[in-house]
Design an enzyme around this catalytic site. Structure first.
Site, mmCIF file in Angstrom:
data_model
loop_
_atom_site.group_PDB
_atom_site.id
_atom_site.type_symbol
_atom_site.label_atom_id
_atom_site.label_comp_id
_atom_site.label_asym_id
_atom_site.label_seq_id
_atom_site.Cartn_x
_atom_site.Cartn_y
_atom_site.Cartn_z
ATOM 1 N N HIS A 189 0.832 -1.209 0.000
ATOM 2 C CA HIS A 189 0.000 0.000 0.000
ATOM 3 C C HIS A 189 0.870 1.265 0.000
ATOM 4 O O HIS A 189 0.717 2.144 -0.851
ATOM 5 C CB HIS A 189 -0.900 -0.039 1.247
ATOM 6 C CG HIS A 189 -1.849 1.097 1.362
ATOM 7 N ND1 HIS A 189 -3.181 1.000 1.013
ATOM 8 C CD2 HIS A 189 -1.690 2.373 1.805
ATOM 9 C CE1 HIS A 189 -3.781 2.161 1.225
ATOM 10 N NE2 HIS A 189 -2.898 3.015 1.720
ATOM 11 N N GLU A 190 1.799 1.327 0.959
ATOM 12 C CA GLU A 190 2.629 2.535 1.087
ATOM 13 C C GLU A 190 3.578 2.705 -0.101
ATOM 14 O O GLU A 190 3.841 3.828 -0.536
ATOM 15 C CB GLU A 190 3.408 2.520 2.404
ATOM 16 C CG GLU A 190 2.546 2.548 3.658
ATOM 17 C CD GLU A 190 1.533 3.688 3.705
ATOM 18 O OE1 GLU A 190 1.740 4.717 3.038
ATOM 19 O OE2 GLU A 190 0.519 3.530 4.414
ATOM 20 N N HIS A 234 3.558 6.439 -6.849
ATOM 21 C CA HIS A 234 2.668 7.443 -7.443
ATOM 22 C C HIS A 234 3.370 8.813 -7.386
ATOM 23 O O HIS A 234 3.455 9.533 -8.387
ATOM 24 C CB HIS A 234 1.344 7.476 -6.666
ATOM 25 C CG HIS A 234 0.268 8.287 -7.301
ATOM 26 N ND1 HIS A 234 -0.969 8.473 -6.721
ATOM 27 C CD2 HIS A 234 0.223 8.978 -8.467
ATOM 28 C CE1 HIS A 234 -1.710 9.239 -7.503
ATOM 29 N NE2 HIS A 234 -1.012 9.569 -8.564
ATOM 30 N N HIS A 293 1.678 4.462 -2.812
ATOM 31 C CA HIS A 293 1.729 5.925 -2.642
ATOM 32 C C HIS A 293 3.090 6.474 -3.101
ATOM 33 O O HIS A 293 3.168 7.467 -3.823
ATOM 34 C CB HIS A 293 1.563 6.304 -1.164
ATOM 35 C CG HIS A 293 0.174 6.203 -0.646
ATOM 36 N ND1 HIS A 293 -0.897 6.804 -1.257
ATOM 37 C CD2 HIS A 293 -0.328 5.579 0.464
ATOM 38 C CE1 HIS A 293 -2.000 6.558 -0.559
ATOM 39 N NE2 HIS A 293 -1.683 5.812 0.487
#
Length: 596
Positions: A387-388, A394, A391
């Site tokens: 998940h991190e 991105h 980020h």
């Protein structure tokens, strides 16, 4: 329980390398002094922002100051989070915060001054070739114009600012400081403290009596304060209506969506499409009832484990390998950047004494992003890593592709890349699960994400919409009114196979997000968009990967809805939500198959 290591005892390879931002404290101090000098130039522009060259020059200065402030702030903050008790970085962070406020205050005249220009002038500036790099910024400033008031009115609204925070502050005090829950008996029959933190752990207990007594104790406690809590929430709604009227918005909902330029249809469409998909949630409730082996499924059974605790130890090294394998569908370039983050100390891995809890990704433009973890060797920590890093990459791709002011993406988009990573990793794990128990454990984990992130957050979003519409129509928000709306929504969402216990009608009273009005829908839209992206990537391959990488490189260079649409996810239509629901249906079907 073993004691946590001190920061100085943590192995270097498990810590992030902040010298990639500043070589040392001396370099930070020098950058701080340089910025203070640069800041003095701002005053030269005040009262002179009436031509393309002047506006271009102030925007360039604004970007330079913004970038420099960000680097100073991020460096101080990341160091502070390594050990929040370290006085050196407490002081450095305070210094960075003060500087950040100084920069904001110095530049605060820029937008109002540009806004004071006649509309025809603004249009000329938007079309000026000299300001081509700032076209989106100027278009946004023009869009604000309709809702910006006179100087005197704006000053008055600014003064109301502190009062307007009262409902949220009062709720916070009541909920976090004053609310005391009774003791309950744990599975061993011992009397134990019930707190906000332990409540979910009790709901996850295999012992049904523990779940039931925790549930009753929490909602009985809230029910005793129902008049105060209703008055607090009602005051928050009244405050929202005041701002919407003052700023000339048709409704509170439209005011809340305006910042991201999201149309009301996106919100209504989410609720409408989830309504048509409620039979799927009802089907999952029926399956939950069967797997728990109960005659009646109650609200306190929603978090109960469906699979006897499946022990799956996943070391950090193993988690990295599985992430790399799971995210291979995103292509060579993505994989190499992921590997670069793993190899070059972008990540602060383990808990240590004084370290900030939780996990996040953060960074400054011009340097690679950083990730804070508090890794445990389990499934949840592996998904947190995926998940991190979603980020982080991105931000990496946006920063690499775009100038500073266009690179920052909105909150509406923020959860998409992180959740797409989770969906792709889940697909990989399910395809490679080596026994039925492991597969059922994964499917349960995934199904509960759909239940909590899509259905539950949409139910919250619908509750907010109904409450605001009724208040705007002049209905008083009494505890009875709020509880009745909330109870009926729970019945609608959970279906016939669920006994909707009366106590749940008080749940509205403990949701802090209701004081950040019309925010929770972003969890559901973000999860739906991510599930749609991962489905397209897995089914279409390269064309979908190219569109998705285009999305990662778009930052905040356009409106969020347009960025997603270009990448193949149109959130103004029901399609992405329906695609997410087809994935949910597949998850339920696989669970049903495994438990025949």
């Amino acid at each position: 329980m073993s004691t946590l290591p001190k920061r100085s005892e943590v192995a270097k390879e498990n810590t992030w390398n902040l010298s990639d931002i500043f070589a040392d404290q001396k370099a930070w101090d020098q950058a701080y002094e340089d910025l203070k000098k640069d800041l003095k130039k701002v005053a030269e522009f005040e009262g002179k922002l009436d031509s393309a060259p002047q506006i271009k020059a102030i925007f360039e200065l604004e970007d330079r100051l913004g970038q420099a402030t960000e680097k100073l702030y991020v460096y101080a903050n990341l160091h502070h989070d390594e050990d929040t008790a370290d006085p050196t970085y407490q002081a450095l962070l305070e210094k960075a915060k003060k500087l950040s406020v100084e920069v904001s205050e110095a530049l605060s005249f820029v937008t109002p001054e540009i806004l004071s220009l006649p509309e025809a002038e603004l249009d000329k500036l938007i079309d000026s070739p000299d300001l081509a790099a700032y076209r989106f910024t100027l278009t946004e400033i023009k869009r604000e114009k309709a809702h910006v008031l006179s100087k005197a009115e704006e000053a008055l609204l600014a003064q109301v600012g502190n009062i307007s925070q009262a409902p949220q502050n009062i709720f916070g005090m009541l909920n976090n400081a004053d609310m005391k829950f009774p003791k309950i008996k744990n599975a061993e029959g011992q009397e134990v403290e019930l707190t906000h933190g332990s409540y979910i752990q009790f709901l996850e207990s295999p012992d049904r009596e523990v779940r039931r007594s925790a549930f009753k104790a929490v909602y009985d406690t809230y029910a005793k304060q129902k008049n105060t809590l209703a008055a607090t929430l009602s005051a928050n709604v009244t405050k929202n209506i005041f701002y919407a009227k003052a700023r000339k918005y048709p409704s509170v909902l439209e005011m809340s969506l305006y910042g991201d330029n999201i149309s009301k249809e996106v919100y209504d469409n989410l609720i409408g499409t989830i309504h048509e998909s409620l039979p799927l949630l009802h089907r999952y409730m029926k399956l939950r009832k069967k797997l728990l082996g109960v005659d009646e499924l109650h609200m306190y059974d929603l978090f109960a484990p469906l699979v006897e605790e499946y022990k799956w130890d996943i070391s950090y090294e193993e988690a990295k390998k599985l992430c790399i394998e799971g995210l291979k569908p995103l292509g060579e370039n993505y994989s190499s950047k992921l590997q670069e983050g793993f190899n070059n100390r972008w990540i602060d891995v383990y808990e240590n004494e004084g370290k900030r809890t939780g996990a996040y990704s953060w960074g400054a433009y011009g340097t690679h992003p950083y990730v804070l973890l508090n890794h445990n060797d389990n499934l949840n920590s592996m998904f947190t890593l995926a998940h991190e890093m979603g980020h982080a990459l991105h931000s990496y791709f946006s920063d690499e592709a775009l100038p500073y002011r266009d690179a920052q993406y909105t909150i509406f988009l923020a959860e998409v890349a992180s959740t797409t990573n989770e969906a792709l990793l889940m697909d990989y794990l399910l395809k490679h699960a080596d026994n039925p128990k492991q597969k059922l454990y994964l499917l349960t984990y995934y199904a509960d994400q759909f239940r909590t992130t899509v259905f539950r957050q949409t139910m919250f979003a619908e509750f907010e919409k109904i409450v605001h519409e009724r208040a705007e129509a002049g209905v008083s928000m009494t505890p009875q009114e709020l509880s009745s709306i909330y109870y009926e929504l729970n019945k609608k969402y959970h279906g016939e196979d669920m006994v909707v216990d009366k106590d749940i009608e008080m749940e509205w009273a403990r949701i802090p997000h209701f004081y950040r009005s019309f925010y929770v829908y972003k969890y559901a839209t973000g999860f739906s968009a991510a599930t749609s992206f991962s489905k397209q990537i897995l089914e279409e391959g390269q064309p979908a990967v190219d569109r998705y990488l285009g999305f990662l490189k778009s930052g905040g260079s356009d409106y969020s809805i347009n960025i997603l649409k270009k990448a193949g996810v149109d959130m103004s239509s029901p399609q992405p939500i329906r695609e997410a629901m087809s994935v949910f249906e597949n998850v339920i079907a696989q669970m049903e198959q495994l438990t025949k």
